[in-house]
Design a protein around this motif. Structure first.
Motif, mmCIF file in Angstrom:
data_model
loop_
_atom_site.group_PDB
_atom_site.id
_atom_site.type_symbol
_atom_site.label_atom_id
_atom_site.label_comp_id
_atom_site.label_asym_id
_atom_site.label_seq_id
_atom_site.Cartn_x
_atom_site.Cartn_y
_atom_site.Cartn_z
ATOM 1 N N ALA A 1 98.391 97.664 30.553
ATOM 2 C CA ALA A 1 98.666 98.812 30.833
ATOM 3 C C ALA A 1 99.969 99.436 29.104
ATOM 4 N N ALA A 2 100.961 98.179 29.308
ATOM 5 C CA ALA A 2 102.196 98.145 27.729
ATOM 6 C C ALA A 2 101.630 97.705 26.899
ATOM 7 N N ALA A 3 101.365 96.591 27.438
ATOM 8 C CA ALA A 3 100.953 95.981 25.953
ATOM 9 C C ALA A 3 99.812 96.452 25.307
ATOM 10 N N SER A 4 99.229 97.850 26.028
ATOM 11 C CA SER A 4 98.030 98.188 24.920
ATOM 12 C C SER A 4 98.837 99.504 24.009
ATOM 13 N N LEU A 5 100.394 99.803 23.900
ATOM 14 C CA LEU A 5 100.767 100.393 23.096
ATOM 15 C C LEU A 5 100.631 99.332 21.421
ATOM 16 N N VAL A 6 100.342 98.407 21.668
ATOM 17 C CA VAL A 6 100.241 97.539 20.643
ATOM 18 C C VAL A 6 99.254 97.470 20.075
ATOM 19 N N PRO A 7 98.257 97.426 20.308
ATOM 20 C CA PRO A 7 97.057 98.076 19.053
ATOM 21 C C PRO A 7 97.385 99.268 19.100
ATOM 22 N N LEU A 8 97.475 100.309 19.471
ATOM 23 C CA LEU A 8 97.437 101.682 19.524
ATOM 24 C C LEU A 8 98.646 101.929 18.441
ATOM 25 N N LEU A 9 99.742 101.102 18.407
ATOM 26 C CA LEU A 9 100.982 101.381 17.704
ATOM 27 C C LEU A 9 100.489 100.721 15.839
ATOM 28 N N VAL A 10 99.037 99.936 15.929
ATOM 29 C CA VAL A 10 98.777 98.582 14.845
ATOM 30 C C VAL A 10 98.028 99.972 14.668
ATOM 31 N N ALA A 11 97.307 100.623 14.943
ATOM 32 C CA ALA A 11 95.770 101.073 14.330
ATOM 33 C C ALA A 11 96.357 102.763 13.635
ATOM 34 N N VAL A 12 97.783 102.810 14.507
ATOM 35 C CA VAL A 12 98.078 104.688 13.192
ATOM 36 C C VAL A 12 99.278 103.873 12.648
ATOM 37 N N LEU A 13 99.939 103.327 12.349
ATOM 38 C CA LEU A 13 100.514 102.551 11.497
ATOM 39 C C LEU A 13 99.638 101.960 9.909
ATOM 40 N N THR A 14 98.716 101.139 10.454
ATOM 41 C CA THR A 14 97.758 101.336 9.193
ATOM 42 C C THR A 14 96.649 102.686 9.135
ATOM 43 N N LYS A 15 96.959 103.695 9.523
ATOM 44 C CA LYS A 15 96.217 104.750 9.683
ATOM 45 C C LYS A 15 94.900 104.743 9.859
ATOM 46 N N ARG A 16 94.039 103.977 10.287
ATOM 47 C CA ARG A 16 92.618 103.668 10.762
ATOM 48 C C ARG A 16 92.491 104.950 11.988
ATOM 49 N N LEU A 17 92.044 105.828 11.520
ATOM 50 C CA LEU A 17 92.055 106.986 12.801
ATOM 51 C C LEU A 17 91.351 106.755 13.892
ATOM 52 N N TRP A 18 89.943 106.659 13.808
ATOM 53 C CA TRP A 18 88.427 105.887 15.109
ATOM 54 C C TRP A 18 89.811 105.168 15.516
ATOM 55 N N PRO A 19 89.843 103.784 15.517
ATOM 56 C CA PRO A 19 90.606 102.913 16.192
ATOM 57 C C PRO A 19 91.559 103.241 16.767
ATOM 58 N N ALA A 20 92.295 104.638 16.057
ATOM 59 C CA ALA A 20 93.669 104.803 16.280
ATOM 60 C C ALA A 20 93.166 105.368 18.373
ATOM 61 N N LEU A 21 92.550 106.497 18.303
ATOM 62 C CA LEU A 21 92.203 107.915 18.727
ATOM 63 C C LEU A 21 91.298 106.653 20.412
ATOM 64 N N VAL A 22 90.723 105.827 20.112
ATOM 65 C CA VAL A 22 89.846 105.297 21.427
ATOM 66 C C VAL A 22 90.943 104.144 21.368
ATOM 67 N N ALA A 23 92.137 103.573 20.936
ATOM 68 C CA ALA A 23 92.969 103.061 21.211
ATOM 69 C C ALA A 23 93.821 104.070 22.358
ATOM 70 N N ALA A 24 94.319 105.375 21.399
ATOM 71 C CA ALA A 24 94.923 105.878 22.419
ATOM 72 C C ALA A 24 94.640 106.643 23.781
ATOM 73 N N LEU A 25 92.800 106.896 23.887
ATOM 74 C CA LEU A 25 92.300 106.986 25.015
ATOM 75 C C LEU A 25 92.677 105.700 26.275
ATOM 76 N N ALA A 26 92.608 104.553 26.027
ATOM 77 C CA ALA A 26 92.652 103.598 26.614
ATOM 78 C C ALA A 26 94.261 103.728 27.547
ATOM 79 N N THR A 27 94.791 103.568 26.418
ATOM 80 C CA THR A 27 96.248 103.156 26.841
ATOM 81 C C THR A 27 96.920 104.921 27.640
ATOM 82 N N ILE A 28 95.799 105.923 27.387
ATOM 83 C CA ILE A 28 95.928 107.189 28.748
ATOM 84 C C ILE A 28 95.390 106.451 30.044
ATOM 85 N N ALA A 29 94.252 106.259 29.545
ATOM 86 C CA ALA A 29 93.889 105.693 30.765
ATOM 87 C C ALA A 29 94.479 104.728 32.023
ATOM 88 N N LEU A 30 95.096 103.656 30.994
ATOM 89 C CA LEU A 30 95.790 103.038 31.731
ATOM 90 C C LEU A 30 97.093 102.949 32.212
#
Length: 338
Positions: free
Chosen positions: A62-91
């Motif tokens: 759950a803590a590590a899931s913040l890493v791909p979320l941050l990468v997706a946001v910083l690289t401006k990948r909208l859909w990966p960022a949204l999906v990563a955010a959902l995974a982080t919230i669920a965990l």
């Protein structure tokens, strides 16, 4: 006559750079494993080896899931960022509640009982430390697992029976022995033997001013290999249900499971609460405690109490010569005539 629109030159389509596509693939590859983990944990799909073992480390994931979320946001990948955010919230929804104390820890008007759980690692845990913890905290009841004939003798020599004189004792060579020692009078309710060969000492305990209580020193088969996943699932499924209209039930010991295992949550659904979860101590790791191991700690040892039982505190303590920490809990029993 040609219109103005017809005379405008056509602009060439802007090509998608290969590097941009490559980054998108990399980000998705980073996100997908966390999505799979979140779905597995949320819907209890971890059956079989090695998923049963891996799911115990969900808080770290759950803590590590913040890493791909941050990468997706910083690289401006909208859909990966949204999906990563959902995974982080669920965990986060799965693990954060055990860090927050319940607003209602349970009744506070009955007698208190202080309990301790110790996995003795094939009888090797230091008896002086066990007796020392009992004296320090005024423990009324201790549940022992991996309780061998040699451990029984060593504990007697260390003075355990002087402070907790009433005992239900089933010493066995190896890892299947079990015992309950009590300050209060006990009734031997037998040894629950699982098909795996593991077993649990069962004791009726009469606490003055409280409803009758029933205690088991829990120890299930460990899902340490593919061949043992099925025996763990069978053992944990056979843990007894609470009896809301009968004796108050306490299951104390080494479940070889965490709150992230569907099997353990199924035990709680039988009318129990995890004491550490109730007081916000659910991240207190109990295994492994051994200098030979380089594994992040997880919470395999639990005090599981009937919903009628209040919880004041839960702590874990170092136990020399064991790979588990001892778990201490102060509980409040419902009033009764016992």
């Amino acid at each position: 006559m040609a219109t103005t629109e017809d005379t405008l030159p056509l602009l060439p389509e802007k090509p998608v750079k290969p590097r941009r596509r490559w980054w998108t693939v990399v980000v998705w590859l980073a996100v997908v494993p966390f999505v799979v983990w979140a779905a597995t944990r949320t819907f209890g799909l971890e059956g079989g080896f090695p998923a049963v073992q891996l799911i115990a480390f969900t808080p770290y994931v759950a803590a590590a899931s913040l890493v791909p979320l941050l990468v997706a946001v910083l690289t401006k990948r909208l859909w990966p960022a949204l999906v990563a955010a959902l995974a982080t919230i669920a965990l986060a929804a799965c693990v954060l509640p055990r860090w927050i104390a319940d607003s209602s820890p349970g009744p506070d008007g009955g007698p208190a009982i202080r309990v301790l759980s110790v996995n003795m690692l094939v009888g090797g845990a230091d008896p002086a430390t066990i007796v020392g913890l009992i004296k320090k905290f005024g423990v009324d009841l201790v549940a022992l697992q991996e309780y061998t004939p040699e451990a029984k003798d060593a504990l007697r020599s260390a003075g355990l029976e002087d402070v907790l004189p009433n005992v239900v004792s089933y010493p066995r060579p190896g890892v299947t022995g079990s015992a309950v020692y009590s300050r209060f009078p006990v009734t031997d309710l037998g040894y629950r033997l699982f098909e795996s060969g593991f077993g649990q000492a069962q004791a009726g305990v009469r606490v003055p001013g409280a409803t009758e209580i029933r205690v088991e020193s829990v120890h299930t088969c460990a899902p340490a290999a593919a061949s043992q996943s099925a025996c763990w699932e069978r053992d944990i499924a056979q843990e007894p249900a609470a009896t809301p209209d009968g004796a108050v039930s306490l299951l104390i010991g080494d479940f070889n499971a965490t709150l992230d295992h569907e099997g353990f949550r199924s035990v709680l659904a039988k009318g129990y609460r995890d004491a550490a979860d109730v007081v916000g101590a659910g991240f207190e790791a109990s295994w492994p405690f051994d200098e030979r191991w380089f594994i992040p700690g997880v919470t395999l040892d639990h005090v599981v109490a009937d919903k009628r039982v209040g919880v004041r505190t839960v702590t874990v303590h170092r136990m020399p010569n064991s790979d588990h920490k001892a778990v201490y809990a102060e509980l409040v029993l419902p009033k009764g005539a016992a």
